[in-house]
Design a protein around this motif. Sequence first.
Motif, short mmCIF file in Angstrom:
data_model
loop_
_atom_site.label_atom_id
_atom_site.label_comp_id
_atom_site.label_asym_id
_atom_site.label_seq_id
_atom_site.Cartn_x
_atom_site.Cartn_y
_atom_site.Cartn_z
N VAL A 49 0.92 -0.79 -0.38
CA VAL A 49 0.16 0.15 0.65
C VAL A 49 1.10 1.05 -0.18
CG1 VAL A 49 -1.95 1.21 1.46
CG2 VAL A 49 -1.33 -1.39 1.32
N ALA A 50 0.54 2.03 -1.19
CA ALA A 50 1.33 3.56 -0.92
C ALA A 50 0.52 4.82 -0.04
CB ALA A 50 1.38 3.85 -2.54
N HIS A 51 1.38 5.58 0.07
CA HIS A 51 0.46 5.84 1.27
C HIS A 51 1.73 8.58 1.09
CE1 HIS A 51 -1.29 3.62 4.65
NE2 HIS A 51 -0.43 2.98 4.05
N ASP A 52 0.38 8.60 -0.23
CA ASP A 52 0.30 10.01 -0.44
C ASP A 52 1.36 10.62 0.43
OD1 ASP A 52 1.51 11.05 -2.26
OD2 ASP A 52 -0.62 11.85 -3.01
N VAL A 53 2.53 10.13 1.69
CA VAL A 53 2.42 11.29 3.05
C VAL A 53 4.45 10.90 2.90
CG1 VAL A 53 0.88 11.25 4.45
CG2 VAL A 53 2.06 9.44 4.56
N LYS A 54 4.83 11.67 3.40
CA LYS A 54 6.21 11.16 4.34
C LYS A 54 6.04 11.07 5.04
CE LYS A 54 9.35 12.45 0.25
NZ LYS A 54 9.76 11.54 0.41
N SER A 55 5.61 11.31 6.57
CA SER A 55 5.86 10.73 7.55
C SER A 55 4.54 10.58 8.15
CB SER A 55 6.71 12.69 7.99
OG SER A 55 6.45 12.01 9.52
N THR A 56 4.59 10.98 9.78
CA THR A 56 3.62 10.11 10.40
C THR A 56 2.64 11.88 10.87
OG1 THR A 56 4.89 10.81 12.62
CG2 THR A 56 4.57 8.34 11.40
N VAL A 57 3.62 12.77 11.06
CA VAL A 57 3.10 14.05 11.13
C VAL A 57 1.41 14.27 9.82
CG1 VAL A 57 2.95 16.27 11.06
CG2 VAL A 57 4.79 15.29 12.01
N ASP A 58 1.89 13.12 8.87
CA ASP A 58 0.37 13.98 7.43
C ASP A 58 0.00 12.75 7.56
OD1 ASP A 58 2.26 16.01 6.09
OD2 ASP A 58 3.58 14.29 5.84
N MET A 59 -0.41 12.32 8.42
CA MET A 59 -1.81 11.04 9.14
C MET A 59 -2.44 11.33 10.68
SD MET A 59 0.66 7.51 8.32
CE MET A 59 0.88 7.08 6.96
N ASP A 75 15.98 3.83 11.55
CA ASP A 75 16.09 5.45 11.00
C ASP A 75 14.91 6.15 11.02
OD1 ASP A 75 19.25 5.02 11.33
OD2 ASP A 75 19.29 3.83 9.14
N LEU A 76 13.82 4.92 9.94
CA LEU A 76 12.83 5.92 9.80
C LEU A 76 12.11 6.36 11.31
CD1 LEU A 76 11.11 6.94 7.40
CD2 LEU A 76 10.43 4.12 7.57
N LEU A 77 12.01 5.32 12.19
CA LEU A 77 11.44 6.00 13.56
C LEU A 77 12.10 7.10 14.19
CD1 LEU A 77 10.53 1.55 14.39
CD2 LEU A 77 8.86 3.37 13.79
N GLU A 78 13.38 7.27 14.03
CA GLU A 78 14.09 7.88 14.67
C GLU A 78 13.84 9.39 14.25
OE1 GLU A 78 15.60 8.20 17.71
OE2 GLU A 78 16.18 6.28 18.33
N GLN A 79 13.71 9.52 12.77
CA GLN A 79 12.93 10.56 12.14
C GLN A 79 11.82 11.09 12.39
OE1 GLN A 79 13.01 9.67 7.99
NE2 GLN A 79 12.09 11.76 7.28
N TRP A 80 10.46 10.02 12.62
CA TRP A 80 9.39 10.73 13.15
C TRP A 80 9.19 10.95 14.17
CZ3 TRP A 80 6.70 5.48 10.83
CH2 TRP A 80 6.90 4.93 9.51
N ARG A 86 2.77 14.46 19.23
CA ARG A 86 1.71 13.75 19.47
C ARG A 86 2.07 12.39 20.48
NH1 ARG A 86 -1.44 12.50 14.12
NH2 ARG A 86 0.50 11.85 13.44
N LYS A 87 1.68 12.80 21.83
CA LYS A 87 1.94 12.08 22.85
C LYS A 87 1.87 10.38 21.89
CE LYS A 87 1.83 10.39 28.27
NZ LYS A 87 2.47 10.29 27.46
N THR A 88 0.51 10.40 21.65
CA THR A 88 0.04 8.99 21.83
C THR A 88 1.00 8.76 20.00
OG1 THR A 88 -0.93 9.92 19.60
CG2 THR A 88 -2.07 9.11 22.62
N VAL A 89 1.37 9.00 19.61
CA VAL A 89 2.27 8.02 18.60
C VAL A 89 4.35 8.53 18.67
CG1 VAL A 89 3.36 9.34 16.10
CG2 VAL A 89 1.20 9.69 16.82
N LEU A 90 4.66 9.24 19.57
CA LEU A 90 5.80 9.42 19.68
C LEU A 90 5.20 7.77 21.43
CD1 LEU A 90 6.70 12.64 21.14
CD2 LEU A 90 7.20 11.69 19.62
N ASP A 91 4.83 8.00 21.78
CA ASP A 91 4.80 6.20 22.76
C ASP A 91 5.12 5.68 22.31
OD1 ASP A 91 4.42 8.21 25.34
OD2 ASP A 91 2.40 8.07 26.02
N ALA A 92 3.93 5.07 21.06
CA ALA A 92 4.09 4.21 19.58
C ALA A 92 5.68 4.31 19.32
CB ALA A 92 2.66 4.01 18.70
N ILE A 93 6.01 4.78 19.29
CA ILE A 93 7.51 4.98 18.36
C ILE A 93 8.87 4.68 19.55
CG2 ILE A 93 9.67 6.54 17.71
CD1 ILE A 93 7.33 8.29 15.82
#
Length: 111
Positions: A49-59, A75-80, A86-93
């Motif tokens: 599945v292609a997501h037309d976004v570059k980061s979790t910020v766009d979701m 690397d990708l997780l650190e970038q995000w 957002r606390k919930t996203v950072l906790d998941a990361i």
Amino acid sequence: MLVQNKGKYVRHAEGVMLVPGSNDVSEQDWKKFSNHKIIKSLIEKDEIVAHDVKSTVDMNATQAIEMVEDTFSVDLLEQWKENDDRKTVLDAIEEQLKEIKGEGENGEDDE
């Protein structure tokens, strides 16, 4: 763009490689990759599945957390982590990074 390989296998086509989980792919590479005969069938089956976004910020947070939980690139997780506040996203990361690095509950490596 973020491309999610929901399958259990690494996918190779047209010089592009997708590992299971989320992958950061250029639009040019995605065009070549997605036009491959076998890959087209995997896209139709929703295995890739292609997501037309570059980061979790766009979701929204729910989509971002789902993407994080399916990502195995440190690397990708650190970038995000650097870009999302957002606390919930950072906790998941953080949780995903611990899982990947094999850290136990005490911050020590599991053996």
